[in-house]
Design a protein around this motif. Sequence first.
Motif, PDB file in Angstrom:
ATOM      1  N   GLU A   1      39.657  40.792  43.292  1.00  0.00           N
ATOM      2  CA  GLU A   1      40.971  41.296  42.868  1.00  0.00           C
ATOM      3  C   GLU A   1      40.963  42.798  42.605  1.00  0.00           C
ATOM      4  O   GLU A   1      41.894  43.504  42.978  1.00  0.00           O
ATOM      5  CB  GLU A   1      41.447  40.562  41.611  1.00  0.00           C
ATOM      6  CG  GLU A   1      41.916  39.161  41.917  1.00  0.00           C
ATOM      7  CD  GLU A   1      42.456  38.446  40.707  1.00  0.00           C
ATOM      8  OE1 GLU A   1      42.963  39.091  39.781  1.00  0.00           O
ATOM      9  OE2 GLU A   1      42.356  37.205  40.676  1.00  0.00           O
ATOM     10  N   ASP A   2      39.918  43.290  41.953  1.00  0.00           N
ATOM     11  CA  ASP A   2      39.864  44.728  41.629  1.00  0.00           C
ATOM     12  C   ASP A   2      39.886  45.570  42.900  1.00  0.00           C
ATOM     13  O   ASP A   2      40.555  46.593  42.973  1.00  0.00           O
ATOM     14  CB  ASP A   2      38.597  45.054  40.835  1.00  0.00           C
ATOM     15  CG  ASP A   2      38.532  44.274  39.543  1.00  0.00           C
ATOM     16  OD1 ASP A   2      39.371  44.521  38.678  1.00  0.00           O
ATOM     17  OD2 ASP A   2      37.667  43.399  39.421  1.00  0.00           O
TER      18      ASP A   2
ATOM     19  N   PHE B   1      43.450  44.775  44.900  1.00  0.00           N
ATOM     20  CA  PHE B   1      44.695  45.217  44.254  1.00  0.00           C
ATOM     21  C   PHE B   1      44.627  46.667  43.784  1.00  0.00           C
ATOM     22  O   PHE B   1      45.640  47.340  43.726  1.00  0.00           O
ATOM     23  CB  PHE B   1      45.024  44.345  43.032  1.00  0.00           C
ATOM     24  CG  PHE B   1      45.253  42.896  43.356  1.00  0.00           C
ATOM     25  CD1 PHE B   1      45.612  42.503  44.634  1.00  0.00           C
ATOM     26  CD2 PHE B   1      45.125  41.925  42.381  1.00  0.00           C
ATOM     27  CE1 PHE B   1      45.821  41.168  44.943  1.00  0.00           C
ATOM     28  CE2 PHE B   1      45.334  40.579  42.673  1.00  0.00           C
ATOM     29  CZ  PHE B   1      45.676  40.201  43.954  1.00  0.00           C
TER      30      PHE B   1
ATOM     31  N   TYR C   1      51.364  34.443  51.577  1.00  0.00           N
ATOM     32  CA  TYR C   1      50.663  35.209  50.543  1.00  0.00           C
ATOM     33  C   TYR C   1      51.316  34.971  49.181  1.00  0.00           C
ATOM     34  O   TYR C   1      50.664  34.687  48.176  1.00  0.00           O
ATOM     35  CB  TYR C   1      50.706  36.693  50.923  1.00  0.00           C
ATOM     36  CG  TYR C   1      50.094  37.634  49.915  1.00  0.00           C
ATOM     37  CD1 TYR C   1      48.721  37.843  49.886  1.00  0.00           C
ATOM     38  CD2 TYR C   1      50.877  38.319  48.994  1.00  0.00           C
ATOM     39  CE1 TYR C   1      48.145  38.708  48.965  1.00  0.00           C
ATOM     40  CE2 TYR C   1      50.311  39.185  48.067  1.00  0.00           C
ATOM     41  CZ  TYR C   1      48.945  39.375  48.058  1.00  0.00           C
ATOM     42  OH  TYR C   1      48.393  40.215  47.143  1.00  0.00           O
ATOM     43  N   LEU C   2      52.640  35.056  49.199  1.00  0.00           N
ATOM     44  CA  LEU C   2      53.416  34.897  47.974  1.00  0.00           C
ATOM     45  C   LEU C   2      53.248  33.488  47.389  1.00  0.00           C
ATOM     46  O   LEU C   2      53.039  33.311  46.191  1.00  0.00           O
ATOM     47  CB  LEU C   2      54.888  35.155  48.315  1.00  0.00           C
ATOM     48  CG  LEU C   2      55.814  35.510  47.188  1.00  0.00           C
ATOM     49  CD1 LEU C   2      55.331  36.750  46.490  1.00  0.00           C
ATOM     50  CD2 LEU C   2      57.225  35.739  47.747  1.00  0.00           C
TER      51      LEU C   2
ATOM     52  N   ILE D   1      48.231  30.392  42.190  1.00  0.00           N
ATOM     53  CA  ILE D   1      47.172  30.940  41.321  1.00  0.00           C
ATOM     54  C   ILE D   1      47.776  31.345  39.971  1.00  0.00           C
ATOM     55  O   ILE D   1      47.216  31.081  38.910  1.00  0.00           O
ATOM     56  CB  ILE D   1      46.480  32.143  42.003  1.00  0.00           C
ATOM     57  CG1 ILE D   1      45.766  31.680  43.271  1.00  0.00           C
ATOM     58  CG2 ILE D   1      45.485  32.817  41.051  1.00  0.00           C
ATOM     59  CD1 ILE D   1      45.213  32.810  44.134  1.00  0.00           C
ATOM     60  N   GLN D   2      48.958  31.974  40.027  1.00  0.00           N
ATOM     61  CA  GLN D   2      49.646  32.399  38.796  1.00  0.00           C
ATOM     62  C   GLN D   2      49.922  31.207  37.885  1.00  0.00           C
ATOM     63  O   GLN D   2      49.690  31.274  36.685  1.00  0.00           O
ATOM     64  CB  GLN D   2      51.011  33.033  39.121  1.00  0.00           C
ATOM     65  CG  GLN D   2      50.947  34.273  39.940  1.00  0.00           C
ATOM     66  CD  GLN D   2      50.723  35.481  39.064  1.00  0.00           C
ATOM     67  OE1 GLN D   2      49.763  35.513  38.329  1.00  0.00           O
ATOM     68  NE2 GLN D   2      51.570  36.453  39.148  1.00  0.00           N
TER      69      GLN D   2
ATOM     70  N   GLN E   1      34.897  43.859  39.099  1.00  0.00           N
ATOM     71  CA  GLN E   1      34.317  43.596  37.776  1.00  0.00           C
ATOM     72  C   GLN E   1      33.871  42.141  37.650  1.00  0.00           C
ATOM     73  O   GLN E   1      33.277  41.754  36.671  1.00  0.00           O
ATOM     74  CB  GLN E   1      35.360  43.905  36.695  1.00  0.00           C
ATOM     75  CG  GLN E   1      35.673  45.387  36.613  1.00  0.00           C
ATOM     76  CD  GLN E   1      36.833  45.651  35.678  1.00  0.00           C
ATOM     77  OE1 GLN E   1      37.055  44.924  34.734  1.00  0.00           O
ATOM     78  NE2 GLN E   1      37.576  46.695  35.970  1.00  0.00           N
ATOM     79  N   HIS E   2      34.245  41.356  38.655  1.00  0.00           N
ATOM     80  CA  HIS E   2      33.871  39.945  38.648  1.00  0.00           C
ATOM     81  C   HIS E   2      32.948  39.671  39.838  1.00  0.00           C
ATOM     82  O   HIS E   2      32.999  40.388  40.829  1.00  0.00           O
ATOM     83  CB  HIS E   2      35.114  39.055  38.805  1.00  0.00           C
ATOM     84  CG  HIS E   2      36.018  39.082  37.623  1.00  0.00           C
ATOM     85  ND1 HIS E   2      36.921  38.082  37.355  1.00  0.00           N
ATOM     86  CD2 HIS E   2      36.182  39.994  36.639  1.00  0.00           C
ATOM     87  CE1 HIS E   2      37.588  38.382  36.249  1.00  0.00           C
ATOM     88  NE2 HIS E   2      37.165  39.540  35.808  1.00  0.00           N
TER      89      HIS E   2
ATOM     90  N   LEU F   1      49.525  40.257  59.771  1.00  0.00           N
ATOM     91  CA  LEU F   1      50.692  40.691  59.000  1.00  0.00           C
ATOM     92  C   LEU F   1      51.672  41.469  59.887  1.00  0.00           C
ATOM     93  O   LEU F   1      52.892  41.340  59.753  1.00  0.00           O
ATOM     94  CB  LEU F   1      50.223  41.558  57.824  1.00  0.00           C
ATOM     95  CG  LEU F   1      51.272  41.996  56.808  1.00  0.00           C
ATOM     96  CD1 LEU F   1      51.912  40.797  56.110  1.00  0.00           C
ATOM     97  CD2 LEU F   1      50.641  42.905  55.745  1.00  0.00           C
TER      98      LEU F   1
ATOM     99  N   ASN G   1      53.747  37.113  54.717  1.00  0.00           N
ATOM    100  CA  ASN G   1      54.135  37.503  53.352  1.00  0.00           C
ATOM    101  C   ASN G   1      54.501  36.284  52.508  1.00  0.00           C
ATOM    102  O   ASN G   1      54.152  36.202  51.337  1.00  0.00           O
ATOM    103  CB  ASN G   1      55.311  38.483  53.384  1.00  0.00           C
ATOM    104  CG  ASN G   1      54.826  39.920  53.419  1.00  0.00           C
ATOM    105  OD1 ASN G   1      53.875  40.275  52.736  1.00  0.00           O
ATOM    106  ND2 ASN G   1      55.455  40.739  54.233  1.00  0.00           N
TER     107      ASN G   1
ATOM    108  N   THR H   1      49.768  33.008  46.027  1.00  0.00           N
ATOM    109  CA  THR H   1      49.619  33.730  44.763  1.00  0.00           C
ATOM    110  C   THR H   1      50.343  32.995  43.639  1.00  0.00           C
ATOM    111  O   THR H   1      49.849  32.928  42.514  1.00  0.00           O
ATOM    112  CB  THR H   1      50.206  35.150  44.892  1.00  0.00           C
ATOM    113  OG1 THR H   1      49.797  35.686  46.124  1.00  0.00           O
ATOM    114  CG2 THR H   1      49.735  36.045  43.774  1.00  0.00           C
ATOM    115  N   ALA H   2      51.525  32.468  43.971  1.00  0.00           N
ATOM    116  CA  ALA H   2      52.307  31.745  42.957  1.00  0.00           C
ATOM    117  C   ALA H   2      51.499  30.580  42.387  1.00  0.00           C
ATOM    118  O   ALA H   2      51.534  30.318  41.177  1.00  0.00           O
ATOM    119  CB  ALA H   2      53.608  31.233  43.563  1.00  0.00           C
TER     120      ALA H   2
END
Lengths: 200, 204
Positions: free
Chosen positions: B91-92, B95, B135-136, B142-143, B101-102, B124, B132, B139-140
């Motif tokens: 992610e670091d 994004f 991806y969205l 995971i959120q 960091q992980h 893409l 897209n 991500t949703a």
Amino acid sequence: MLSQKEVERLHYGLLSHIQLKGDGDAEALRALSNKFILRNVHSGDTLWDLDSESGDLHFILEGTFAEYLKRGTQSFILRFYRPGKFAFSEDLLLYSKHSDTFAKALSSAKVASLPSVHFQNALRQGGLGVKLMEVLINLSMTEYRNTTYEMLQTSGTNRIHAALEQFPDLLHLIPRRELADYLGISRASLFRSLKEIGHE
Amino acid sequence: MNSGEKAAMRTYFESLPVYSAYFDEAIDAVIAAMDSGIRAEKGRVLVELGATNKDFWFLKDGFLKEMYRSPYAKEDTLFNMIPPSSIFVNEDTLFANQRPQHYFTAYTSVEILRLKEEDYMRLLQQYPVVINLLYLSGTAEIQKSRRARLNMLRMNKTPDRIEWVRQQRRELYHIMDRITLAQYIGVSRASLYRAFEKNIKYQF
């Protein structure tokens, strides 16, 4: 209407998150900044509700907000929004579904809001809209990650330290009962930990 | 990719709420672009996700530990457990263009598949709307999962947290040893053991 100074602040805020490519993007960003509307929000008023139907994008100019998640009959603070940050219901704005959260002002606040219709238009046009969407998703993911760091601390003291790292004024934002719920510790443990770190 | 790997990827995409038959062409293109499985034995750190890696990874089989360095602990700490059929990324790096960091460690032996960053960018361009949306939607999911876990981490009683894992993350509950479970729910080992002693139904 936003004052010129507020538009600049908003524009700078958007710029700090979005990587522009070429003059087209810069112009689109300027145009988008001008579509934001200024709102003054009183302490205790909501920015969006559980029954809100449209997902506006907010940029906090002044004041602090808390986003609450409803669990059964109780609501718990999920995260905080401070000046210079975007605030939005990810359910409404990103996923076009009913919001499970609501956001309430913890102090008098000033917010620049982009009505949902303009956000959706920007998204449909691709380019800057899609970039903005990606930025919002990434911000949201990162916020959850940071809050999870706090909650993974096994001692109340470390949880407070981790939370204060993210929100230095946290202890003055919310009542102790709410703070204990936010940190996932009992009130007794909160008071013990605060005493330990010299805050009570 | 072999037929089993292709089937696992297709099942993942079809499980996303946004999925419809309209997405099939783009999904086929994604699957065709993915690398064959990489296997790692239990305990191995996935060095494939190096400092600059921005690829998309799919855990086909096995369980991964997502680890991070907590300033409050002497050793690296568990951030999350990743179950099979999950997407994971640096992610670091992806994004924020920063050093990760992980890092990820195989908790059991694992098999992972990869979509390289350059292939993602090409797809893409080719299918902007569908990629897209995928991806969205990914991500949703995971959120939602992170939000639910945060909710659990705010429960102030250890038994409530254990019960949440038992009910909501069944496959993790059965695979995690007690030390990992304690880290996953953000309690000390002592607190976890006390809760287990009191309640026989938590026994593995």
